[in-house]
Design an enzyme around this catalytic site. Structure first.
Site, PDB file in Angstrom:
ATOM      1  N   LEU A 266       0.816  -1.213   0.000  1.00 27.25           N
ATOM      2  CA  LEU A 266       0.000   0.000   0.000  1.00 27.25           C
ATOM      3  C   LEU A 266       0.851   1.265   0.000  1.00 27.25           C
ATOM      4  O   LEU A 266       0.384   2.333  -0.387  1.00 27.25           O
ATOM      5  CB  LEU A 266      -0.927   0.014   1.221  1.00 27.25           C
ATOM      6  CG  LEU A 266      -1.890  -1.172   1.343  1.00 27.25           C
ATOM      7  CD1 LEU A 266      -2.658  -1.093   2.652  1.00 27.25           C
ATOM      8  CD2 LEU A 266      -2.855  -1.198   0.161  1.00 27.25           C
ATOM      9  N   GLY A 267       2.091   1.136   0.469  1.00 29.91           N
ATOM     10  CA  GLY A 267       2.936   2.326   0.527  1.00 29.91           C
ATOM     11  C   GLY A 267       4.247   2.015   1.202  1.00 29.91           C
ATOM     12  O   GLY A 267       4.438   0.944   1.781  1.00 29.91           O
ATOM     13  N   GLY A 269       7.358   3.999   3.656  1.00 28.71           N
ATOM     14  CA  GLY A 269       7.758   5.191   4.400  1.00 28.71           C
ATOM     15  C   GLY A 269       9.243   5.162   4.679  1.00 28.71           C
ATOM     16  O   GLY A 269       9.994   4.364   4.098  1.00 28.71           O
ATOM     17  N   GLY A 272       9.942   1.680   6.694  1.00 23.71           N
ATOM     18  CA  GLY A 272       9.388   0.394   6.305  1.00 23.71           C
ATOM     19  C   GLY A 272       8.277   0.548   5.294  1.00 23.71           C
ATOM     20  O   GLY A 272       8.120   1.595   4.675  1.00 23.71           O
ATOM     21  N   ASP A 379       4.332  12.490  16.308  1.00 22.27           N
ATOM     22  CA  ASP A 379       4.497  12.560  14.846  1.00 22.27           C
ATOM     23  C   ASP A 379       3.133  12.735  14.178  1.00 22.27           C
ATOM     24  O   ASP A 379       2.758  11.981  13.285  1.00 22.27           O
ATOM     25  CB  ASP A 379       5.201  11.302  14.339  1.00 22.27           C
ATOM     26  CG  ASP A 379       5.749  11.468  12.923  1.00 22.27           C
ATOM     27  OD1 ASP A 379       5.730  12.606  12.411  1.00 22.27           O
ATOM     28  OD2 ASP A 379       6.180  10.464  12.332  1.00 22.27           O
TER      29      ASP A 379
END
EC number: 2.7.10.2
Length: 524
Positions: A266-267, A269, A272, A379
């Site tokens: 899905l993505g 960063g 990870g 964050d």
């Protein structure tokens, strides 16, 4: 009982209870308890080892004096439950049932109860958020237990509801009282929701207007279904009630890697990747894979145990972990992905301002809970908010920033450090508090109202730091109401103690368009 919607959206607000319990609003009359633990892993056990949830406070067993409430009499009305939805067993020890089936509860703790079917006499574990006490209000289609006024509006304005759709819910302000919420329409505001206080008689009856009194809520509903009698609309059908998410599997906190089948990336960063996966061939989940070396396993497990204890319907639910490197974090699946990606998408970029304000209000509600629990996110930004299929926003990755060991991140001048979201005292002195989260929330508001634009456009990180030191703040975008921009400016006060609380921010955003009106309709 009428037919409930068969929707099973994991992100549905009604599919989970408020903090600190898990389960949907239907299960919020339960006592706090643990997941049922039927087997402890032993040293010589063969096959994958599942480590039970360490946040569980008790274990079920024949000698457990806490497994049922005082005065428990098997077969009494207190222990008989009725199924609100169909459930098909996915584990050998579960009990399948159909909507309307009655069962006697033998042991209860947390999300899974042991029960016996009155019809088949079979015994097994049942998800407690799929049942309600027999003859209780929870068995009524129109009763939504423990839901807030704001969430009642979100439900009633969702697709699938019509003019006159309604619910009765617990009063937020008066213990033991109820409120009626009804979907209405007016030419000026379009689709709206009106709320009515249901008052109680000394004799035990109920009324909205003293002209019409009723011995039960059921009678009250029947009366206003025949005619509006002073209400904004005649009551039509109960608010659509999506099927809740099944509770997470018993005894599955630290899980084996092979229990997860990774299906779609899905993505990615800084630390990870995020994958859509299936757990044990039956449950769709999201898996965050952490790069080896990005954090110590011991620090991660300690933080994860704390994260697991933070249960709220505006926080992404942490289900399980794989505790050997590479560390896997298993959470509920959120169909629309990150709020940042959603806002930039075709669907997200068409969301009107009231919906953007609603996203902001939902996030502030989750942060108000984190604030109340004396926790810190560290964050907070649109990339760390996830969006469900029904556009519920949930806060993700809370607490993870504290345990990351990457020098590019921990060194505040490092390339990976989110300077543009971080309060000056956190940049300069490493002072992270709930008030530095409030600063970040102000930046997040700017991300939302600009549909995912990078903050401080055209400025480098060092330029942002210098500008902030000289009192610079981002200007108000053209589409941003003054009242919303004022919240941002208050979040960006230099002195942390002058920034508002999340509780206050939530109260302003919840009533952003109705602050000058009474929330409840007055009855003659």
């Amino acid at each position: 009982m009428g037919g409930r919607s068969s929707c099973e959206d994991p992100g549905c607000p009604r599919s989970e209870g408020r903090a600190p319990r898990m389960g949907c609003v239907k299960s919020r009359f339960l006592r706090d308890g643990s997941k049922a633990s039927k087997t402890e892993p032993s040293a010589n056990q063969k096959g994958p080892v599942y480590v039970p949830d360490p946040t569980s406070s008790s274990k079920l067993g024949p000698n457990n004096s806490n497994s049922m409430p005082p005065g428990f009499v098997e077969g009494s009305e207190d222990t008989i439950v009725v199924a609100l939805y169909d459930y098909e067993a996915i584990h050998r020890e579960d009990l399948s049932f159909q909507k309307g089936d009655q069962m006697v509860v033998l042991e209860e703790a947390g999300e899974w109860w042991k029960a016996r079917s009155l019809a088949t006499k079979k015994e097994g574990y049942i998800p407690s958020n799929y049942v309600a006490r027999v003859n209780s209000l929870e068995t009524e289609e129109w009763f939504f237990k423990g839901i807030s006024r704001k969430d009642a509006e979100r439900h009633l304005l969702a697709p699938g509801n019509m003019l006159g759709s309604f619910m009765i819910r617990d009063s937020e302000t008066t213990k033991g009282s109820y409120s009626l919420s009804v979907r209405d329409f007016d030419p000026q505001h379009g689709d709206t929701v009106k709320h009515y206080k249901i008052r109680t008689l000394d004799s035990g009856g109920f009324y909205i207007s003293p002209r019409s009194t009723f011995s039960s809520l059921q009678e009250l509903v029947l009366h206003y279904k025949k005619g509006k009698d002073g209400l904004c609309q005649k009551l039509s059908v109960p608010c659509v009630s999506p099927k809740p998410q099944k509770p997470w599997e018993k005894d599955a906190w630290e899980i084996p890697r092979e229990s997860l089948q990774m299906e779609k990336k899905l993505g990615a960063g800084q630390f990870g990747e995020v994958w859509m996966a299936t757990y044990n061939k039956h449950t769709k989940v999201a898996v965050k894979t952490m790069k080896p070396g990005s954090m110590s396993v011991e620090a991660f497990l300690a933080e994860a145990n704390l994260m697991k204890s933070l249960q709220h319907d505006k926080l992404v639910k942490l289900h399980a972990v794989v505790s050997q490197e590479p560390i896997f974090i298993v959470t509920e699946f959120m169909a629309k992905g990150s709020l940042l990606d959603f806002l930039k998408s075709e669907e997200g970029s068409k969301q009107p301002l009231p919906k953007l304000i609603d996203f902001s209000a939902q996030i502030s509600e989750g942060m108000a809970f984190i604030e109340q629990r004396n926790y810190i996110h560290r964050d907070l930004r649109a990339a760390n908010i996830l969006v469900s299929a029904s556009l519920v926003c949930k806060i993700a990755d809370f607490g993870l920033a504290r345990i990351i060991e990457d020098n590019e991140y921990t060194a505040r001048e490092g390339a990976k450090f989110p300077i543009k979201w971080t309060a000056p005292e956190a940049i300069n002195f490493g002072s992270f508090t709930i008030k530095s989260d409030v600063w970040s929330f102000g930046i997040l508001l700017m991300e939302i109202v600009t549909y995912g634009r990078i903050p401080y456009p055209g400025m480098s990180n060092p330029e942002v730091i210098r500008a902030l030191e000289h009192g610079y703040r981002m200007p108000r975008p053209d589409n941003c109401p003054e009242e919303l921009y004022n919240i941002m400016i208050r979040c960006w006060k230099n002195r942390p103690e002058e920034r508002p609380t999340f509780e206050y921010i939530q109260s302003v955003l919840d009533d952003f368009y109705t602050a000058t009106e009474s929330q409840y309709q007055q009855q003659p």
